[in-house]
Design an enzyme around this catalytic site. Sequence first.
Site, short mmCIF file in Angstrom:
data_model
loop_
_atom_site.label_atom_id
_atom_site.label_comp_id
_atom_site.label_asym_id
_atom_site.label_seq_id
_atom_site.Cartn_x
_atom_site.Cartn_y
_atom_site.Cartn_z
N ASN A 1 0.97 -1.42 0.22
CA ASN A 1 0.19 0.10 -0.05
C ASN A 1 0.96 1.39 0.00
O ASN A 1 0.32 2.60 0.01
CB ASN A 1 -0.94 0.01 0.97
CG ASN A 1 -0.07 -0.16 2.46
OD1 ASN A 1 0.23 -1.29 2.86
ND2 ASN A 1 -0.17 0.98 3.25
N TYR B 1 16.15 -4.16 14.90
CA TYR B 1 16.00 -4.12 13.42
C TYR B 1 17.28 -4.74 12.70
O TYR B 1 16.66 -5.42 11.77
CB TYR B 1 15.92 -2.51 12.95
CG TYR B 1 15.57 -2.22 11.63
CD1 TYR B 1 14.45 -3.02 11.00
CD2 TYR B 1 16.58 -1.87 10.75
CE1 TYR B 1 14.05 -2.62 9.70
CE2 TYR B 1 16.31 -1.69 9.07
CZ TYR B 1 15.04 -2.07 8.74
OH TYR B 1 14.90 -2.09 7.51
#
Length: 303
Positions: free
Chosen positions: A23, A169
Amino acid sequence: MANWSEADIPDQTGRTALITGANSGLGLRSAKVLAGMGARVLVAARDTERGNRAVAEIGRNAELVELDLADLSSVRKAAAQVRERTGDKLDILMNNAGVMGTPFTRTTDGFELQFGVNHLGHAALTWLLLPAIKDGRVVTVGSQAARGWGLDLDDPNFERRRYSISTSYSQSKLANLIFMVELGRRAQAAGLNLVSTGGHPGMAATELVGNSMKLRATNNVVGSVLKWGMAQFCQSVEVGALPQLRAATEPGVRSGDYFGPKWVMELWGPPKKVRPRAAAFSEELGRRLWDVTAELTGVTPDF
C-alpha cells in the site's frame, strides 16, 4: 546488465504476485510495475482503507488481501485466502513489508515487534504458502542494516537482554537473509523448483525511513532537518524498488542471488548482484533459525 531498469522486465502476463506492504513505498511501486507489465497483483495490507486506495491507484490487475504480519491468526487467514483465490498457483511472493525504529512493543502473539513482523510474520506466511509457491519465486526485501549487530537466537524477543531499536531492526533483517538462503537450500534438497532470492534498496526515500525518523525526532525542527536530509541523500522509491523487481522477474535468477544498488557501498544506483553478509550463508545459523521460527510461530513447513 550494466544499468538494469524497468525496461528490462519481461512481460508478466499470466503471472500472479503477492506483495506484502504493497500500500506504500517500495511495495506499492513494485505492485504498479508488475501490474503494468500484465501480472495479477495481490496487494497485502494491514490497513484495508489504505490498501483499497492502493488498489485503486494501481488500477487493473490489482486486488486486496488483508494481512497483519503482527498477528499470526491474520497470517493464517490471508494465506488460506491466497491459496483459494489463486488455485494454489502463485508465481511471486515478495516479502516487502516491514517496521523500523519502533519503541519496544509486542505483537499480538507476544513477539518483539520488529523481529515479529519483519521475520516471523513473513516466514510463517511463506511456509503456509509453500503449496502455492513451490514452482515460483520468493523475494526477500533486505537492508544494509543486516550488517550490524548480529542475531541472538537465544533471546530474539528481548525477554532477558536490554532492548535496542537498532539492534532489534538489524537482527530482524539479518534473519530475513538467513531465512532467504535456508529456504532455497531446503527447497533444492526437496527437489522443488522454488527460487528464494532477494534485494535491498540502499538509501531510498521510503515511508518506512520517514516514519522511523519521525519517531526519533524530538521536535519539529529536528523533524524538518531529517526530512531535508532524506530529500538530499536518498534515492527515489522508483530506483529503490529496482533490486527487488530484478530479483522477482529476471530470467535465470537462482536461490541465494541478491541484488542491491551498484554505487558507493551499495547505497545508490541501478541494481547489480551483490553478496549479503557472510552469516546469511551459515548452515548452522540457518538450521537454528528455521527451528526457532517453527517453534515460535507454530507453523511446520511442508515440502
